[in-house]
Design a protein around this motif. Structure first.
Motif, PDB file in Angstrom:
ATOM      1  N   PHE A 184       0.836  -1.191   0.000  1.00 56.21           N
ATOM      2  CA  PHE A 184       0.000   0.000   0.000  1.00 56.21           C
ATOM      3  C   PHE A 184       0.876   1.247   0.000  1.00 56.21           C
ATOM      4  CE2 PHE A 184      -2.163  -3.336   2.352  1.00 56.21           C
ATOM      5  CZ  PHE A 184      -3.429  -3.343   1.786  1.00 56.21           C
ATOM      6  N   ASP A 185       0.419   2.291  -0.668  1.00 53.75           N
ATOM      7  CA  ASP A 185       1.024   3.609  -0.570  1.00 53.75           C
ATOM      8  C   ASP A 185       0.160   4.376   0.428  1.00 53.75           C
ATOM      9  OD1 ASP A 185       2.446   5.921  -0.952  1.00 53.75           O
ATOM     10  OD2 ASP A 185       1.981   6.118  -3.076  1.00 53.75           O
ATOM     11  N   ILE A 186       0.781   4.964   1.442  1.00 54.99           N
ATOM     12  CA  ILE A 186       0.043   5.690   2.470  1.00 54.99           C
ATOM     13  C   ILE A 186       0.188   7.181   2.192  1.00 54.99           C
ATOM     14  CG2 ILE A 186      -0.275   6.073   4.935  1.00 54.99           C
ATOM     15  CD1 ILE A 186       1.265   3.442   5.406  1.00 54.99           C
ATOM     16  N   PHE A 187      -0.933   7.846   1.988  1.00 56.68           N
ATOM     17  CA  PHE A 187      -0.934   9.268   1.665  1.00 56.68           C
ATOM     18  C   PHE A 187      -1.172  10.108   2.917  1.00 56.68           C
ATOM     19  CE2 PHE A 187      -1.561   7.242  -2.311  1.00 56.68           C
ATOM     20  CZ  PHE A 187      -0.984   8.077  -3.250  1.00 56.68           C
ATOM     21  N   ASN A 188      -0.409  11.204   3.030  1.00 51.54           N
ATOM     22  CA  ASN A 188      -0.506  12.158   4.140  1.00 51.54           C
ATOM     23  C   ASN A 188      -0.217  11.535   5.496  1.00 51.54           C
ATOM     24  OD1 ASN A 188      -1.268  14.238   2.353  1.00 51.54           O
ATOM     25  ND2 ASN A 188      -3.402  13.583   2.453  1.00 51.54           N
ATOM     26  N   PHE A 189       0.625  10.520   5.514  1.00 51.35           N
ATOM     27  CA  PHE A 189       0.940   9.823   6.764  1.00 51.35           C
ATOM     28  C   PHE A 189       1.741  10.702   7.717  1.00 51.35           C
ATOM     29  CE2 PHE A 189       3.680   6.922   9.213  1.00 51.35           C
ATOM     30  CZ  PHE A 189       2.682   6.317   9.963  1.00 51.35           C
ATOM     31  N   PHE A 190       2.696  11.452   7.190  1.00 49.60           N
ATOM     32  CA  PHE A 190       3.428  12.431   7.995  1.00 49.60           C
ATOM     33  C   PHE A 190       3.792  13.598   7.097  1.00 49.60           C
ATOM     34  CE2 PHE A 190       6.535   9.289   6.579  1.00 49.60           C
ATOM     35  CZ  PHE A 190       7.528  10.069   6.018  1.00 49.60           C
ATOM     36  N   ASP A 191       4.158  14.709   7.722  1.00 49.88           N
ATOM     37  CA  ASP A 191       4.467  15.892   6.917  1.00 49.88           C
ATOM     38  C   ASP A 191       5.967  16.198   6.975  1.00 49.88           C
ATOM     39  OD1 ASP A 191       4.901  17.210   9.356  1.00 49.88           O
ATOM     40  OD2 ASP A 191       2.979  18.239   9.301  1.00 49.88           O
ATOM     41  N   ARG A 192       6.365  17.209   6.228  1.00 54.39           N
ATOM     42  CA  ARG A 192       7.788  17.565   6.144  1.00 54.39           C
ATOM     43  C   ARG A 192       8.366  17.965   7.497  1.00 54.39           C
ATOM     44  NH1 ARG A 192       9.662  18.182   0.807  1.00 54.39           N
ATOM     45  NH2 ARG A 192       7.976  18.200  -0.707  1.00 54.39           N
ATOM     46  N   ALA A 193       7.580  18.677   8.306  1.00 51.98           N
ATOM     47  CA  ALA A 193       8.078  19.109   9.613  1.00 51.98           C
ATOM     48  C   ALA A 193       8.359  17.909  10.505  1.00 51.98           C
ATOM     49  CB  ALA A 193       7.073  20.048  10.281  1.00 51.98           C
ATOM     50  N   GLU A 194       7.466  16.921  10.501  1.00 55.83           N
ATOM     51  CA  GLU A 194       7.692  15.710  11.299  1.00 55.83           C
ATOM     52  C   GLU A 194       8.925  14.961  10.805  1.00 55.83           C
ATOM     53  OE1 GLU A 194       3.682  13.814  13.010  1.00 55.83           O
ATOM     54  OE2 GLU A 194       3.771  13.905  10.819  1.00 55.83           O
ATOM     55  N   SER A 195       9.038  14.788   9.499  1.00 62.65           N
ATOM     56  CA  SER A 195      10.186  14.046   8.976  1.00 62.65           C
ATOM     57  C   SER A 195      11.491  14.779   9.263  1.00 62.65           C
ATOM     58  CB  SER A 195      10.030  13.766   7.481  1.00 62.65           C
ATOM     59  OG  SER A 195       9.981  14.954   6.739  1.00 62.65           O
ATOM     60  N   ALA A 196      11.488  16.103   9.139  1.00 62.36           N
ATOM     61  CA  ALA A 196      12.701  16.877   9.430  1.00 62.36           C
ATOM     62  C   ALA A 196      13.092  16.750  10.899  1.00 62.36           C
ATOM     63  CB  ALA A 196      12.483  18.348   9.066  1.00 62.36           C
ATOM     64  N   ALA A 197      12.115  16.763  11.791  1.00 64.90           N
ATOM     65  CA  ALA A 197      12.401  16.630  13.227  1.00 64.90           C
ATOM     66  C   ALA A 197      12.998  15.262  13.545  1.00 64.90           C
ATOM     67  CB  ALA A 197      11.133  16.867  14.046  1.00 64.90           C
ATOM     68  N   ILE A 198      12.470  14.215  12.923  1.00 71.84           N
ATOM     69  CA  ILE A 198      12.981  12.861  13.157  1.00 71.84           C
ATOM     70  C   ILE A 198      14.402  12.723  12.619  1.00 71.84           C
ATOM     71  CG2 ILE A 198      12.688  10.433  12.515  1.00 71.84           C
ATOM     72  CD1 ILE A 198       9.619  10.986  12.662  1.00 71.84           C
ATOM     73  N   VAL A 199      14.644  13.219  11.418  1.00 67.31           N
ATOM     74  CA  VAL A 199      15.990  13.159  10.831  1.00 67.31           C
ATOM     75  C   VAL A 199      16.965  13.960  11.675  1.00 67.31           C
ATOM     76  CG1 VAL A 199      17.398  13.849   8.850  1.00 67.31           C
ATOM     77  CG2 VAL A 199      15.217  12.686   8.478  1.00 67.31           C
TER      78      VAL A 199
END
Length: 120
Positions: free
Chosen positions: A39-54
């Motif tokens: 499955f492709d999951i759409f809108n699962f997380f946003d850029r701000a969340e991914s940047a914070a995790i990275v």
């Protein structure tokens, strides 16, 4: 017993109104393959969340979670010359916890169980 998505055809959409994301966008799954189920999951997380995790993963200093060359094998740290990627982990940061909880919601778990999340 956990719920399992049972897609009928590639391209089928499963809307997930019960899954909440920070920006309140709708979350849905699109079937990419029936066998295996992908499955492709759409809108699962946003850029701000991914940047914070990275960012948190890049600042990690513990030997087990810091950014370093990927290893192979199930025991110890074994470098393989064929594998050139690097991994770093954020398992307990605020954003990582939110995303892991969201994963459990999408998968149909009623309660969050840390032992089943295996980190990010």
């Amino acid at each position: 017993r956990q719920f399992i998505f049972a897609p009928r055809y590639v391209g089928e959409i499963f809307e997930l109104p019960h899954v909440k994301v920070p920006n309140n966008l709708p979350v849905w799954l699109e079937v990419m393959s029936l066998q295996p189920r992908v499955f492709d999951i759409f809108n699962f997380f946003d850029r701000a969340e991914s940047a914070a995790i990275v960012d948190k993963a890049m600042k990690e200093t513990s030997e087990t979670h810091r950014m370093k060359r990927s290893s192979t094998g199930a025991s110890g740290y074994n470098v393989n010359s064929q594998r050139t990627s690097e991994n770093g982990f954020d398992t307990h940061g605020t954003q990582a916890q939110a995303v892991k909880r969201r994963c459990m919601t999408i998968l149909g778990f009623d309660e969050y169980e840390e032992s089943l999340t295996d980190g990010l």
